[in-house]
Design an enzyme around this catalytic site. Structure first.
Site, PDB file in Angstrom:
ATOM      1  N   GLU A 120       0.843  -1.205   0.000  1.00 16.06           N
ATOM      2  CA  GLU A 120       0.000   0.000   0.000  1.00 16.06           C
ATOM      3  C   GLU A 120       0.874   1.249   0.000  1.00 16.06           C
ATOM      4  OE1 GLU A 120      -3.122  -0.096   2.911  1.00 16.06           O
ATOM      5  OE2 GLU A 120      -3.294   2.079   2.968  1.00 16.06           O
ATOM      6  N   GLY A 132       1.463  32.558  -8.230  1.00 16.89           N
ATOM      7  CA  GLY A 132       0.896  33.774  -7.630  1.00 16.89           C
ATOM      8  C   GLY A 132      -0.579  33.555  -7.296  1.00 16.89           C
TER       9      GLY A 132
END
Ligand SMILES: Cc1cc2nc3c(=O)[nH]c(=O)nc-3n(C[C@H](O)[C@H](O)[C@H](O)COP(=O)(O)OP(=O)(O)OC[C@H]3O[C@@H](n4cnc5c(N)ncnc54)[C@H](O)[C@@H]3O)c2cc1C
Length: 394
Positions: free
Chosen positions: A242, A339
């Site tokens: 996993e 930004g």
């Protein structure tokens, strides 16, 4: 950096998975994110394309593909040409193997064909409101009543929790032994088995994550996986794979974040030039590229070791902690380079940033990974190792 572990057959397969993603997934992902759940049809389509439980034996409809590289390709391309909220790998490679490796012939014949076709969607229910990292603390209990068990308790944060038809449920079978746990196959429609609402999340918006409730659920003994007292040890064995699965996904997600950021900084201008021309931008991208290449090389090596049966739980934990933290770093830096646009839903980086956060938490948190690695160094205050049991896949 060019990767060295794939052969021609892998590349052909990768192209087919990309086509599958482009035609069957990408047109729907926005709607799935909006709905908070993937259409069940996606699992069926994946079954048709032979992408569900590829490892399963042909007699169950599978392809008997033991080479983990094929699964790695599916993990990667579902991130690049799909959505990480689509719980296909969870279904195929995280839960399916519990039936394939622990199930008896009758259980495999009964359940695997539906899982391979994508008609039966799988989930795994370990975590509880009071027990996540501490698997030994689970309180859902299973009482032996002769020819059946009676399950009582609840689970939380279960992926595929709404879509799921069949759950591997961990429940306590020995009240006074923290490791006395069994694994039970709980089917949709069993009396007393209900689910809560689809939980609202920070990321992975297309994934259905839910609570499950068990109120005197009668589970026939035919639905017990393996030894009903060894579930804890079984879980520990499956967790290494996993963690590799999560690590593969994290590097792919970091790569995706890198690519979208590179495109953005080339196009966005500030102070009369592309922001890519600022030294800060170039250095950030150089760092990202370097770290992704290093992580990818490590994960690819883990995949080959896993194929050879040599991947240890400690190294799988190293891969998981390193790659999930890499994903967090790249998505965060990538968002910064966008930004304000990076904060807007319409830019993929914002979604990638939100999705990345859970990678350091589920499938064992970064702290638990460090515990495992430290124990491998002999730094185990409990000085107690789990006995190993050999498992065979269907
Ligand atoms: C989106 C999502 C999907 C999930 N899907 C599934 C699923 O399908 N099936 C399932 O069973 N579970 C699932 N989980 C649950 C997940 O595995 C757990 O959230 C995770 O294991 C952490 O457990 P917890 O949330 O109880 O946190 P806690 O165990 O309460 O941990 C809280 C904090 O304490 C830290 N901590 C705990 N123990 C230690 C320690 N010994 N040393 C140092 N620090 C420690 C943790 O690292 C963490 O920072 C999912 C979770 C999420 C968010």
């Amino acid at each position: 950096m060019e990767r060295g572990i794939f052969e021609e057959e892998h590349e052909i397969f990768r192209d087919s998975v990309i086509r599958f993603g482009e035609t069957e997934l990408m047109p729907h992902v926005a709607a799935w994110r909006e709905a908070g759940i993937v259409d069940r049809e996606a699992f069926r389509k994946a079954g048709e394309h032979g992408l569900c439980l590829m490892w399963a034996d042909e007699r169950y409809g599978g392809m008997g593909v033991g080479d983990f590289r094929f699964e790695q390709i599916v993990i990667e391309e579902l991130i690049h040409h799909g959505d990480p909220g689509f719980g296909l790998t969870l279904h195929s490679r995280l839960v399916g193997p519990y039936i394939g490796m622990l199930g008896n012939d009758e259980q495999k014949a009964r359940f695997l064909p539906g899982c391979v076709s994508g008609e039966t969607i799988l989930g795994i229910a370990m975590s509880e409101p009071g027990a996540g990292s501490d698997v030994a603390g689970i309180r859902t209990r299973a009482e032996d009543r002769g020819d059946h068990y009676v399950l009582n308790g609840s689970k939380t944060y279960i992926s595929n929790g709404i879509n799921g038809d069949l759950f591997v449920v961990a429940a306590r079978t020995v009240p006074d032994n923290p490791h006395g746990v069994g694994l039970f196959l709980v089917e949709r429609g069993m009396e007393g088995f209900t689910r809560g609402r689809n939980l609202k999340k920070l990321g992975l918006k297309a994934q259905d994550t839910a609570e499950l409730f068990f109120d005197n659920v009668r589970v026939p003994k035919e639905n017990v996986l393996g030894d009903p007292h060894k579930g804890f040890y079984y879980l520990m064995q499956f967790l290494a794979e996993e963690r590799l699965i999560v690590a593969c996904g994290c590097v792919a997600a970091a790569e995706a974040a890198f690519r979208t950021t590179l495109d953005y900084v080339r196009e966005r201008h500030a102070f009369g030039r592309p922001i890519a021309h600022f030294q800060n931008t170039r250095f950030k991208l150089a760092d990202m590229r370097t770290r992704i290449d290093v992580a990818q090389t490590f994960v690819d090596r883990c995949v080959m070791d896993h194929n050879a049966g040599r991947l240890t739980p400690e190294v799988a934990a190293e891969a998981k902690v390193f790659c999930s933290e890499l994903e967090g770093y790249v998505t965060d830096e990538g968002l910064q380079l966008h930004g304000g646009a990076g904060f807007m839903d319409e830019y993929p980086i914002s979604r990638m940033y939100a999705n990345a956060r859970v990678s350091r938490i589920y499938a064992g948190s970064s702290e638990i990974m460090r515990e495992i690695i430290a124990r491998g160094l002999g730094l185990d205050p409990r000085a107690q190792a789990a006995p190993r049991t050999e498992l065979k896949r269907a």
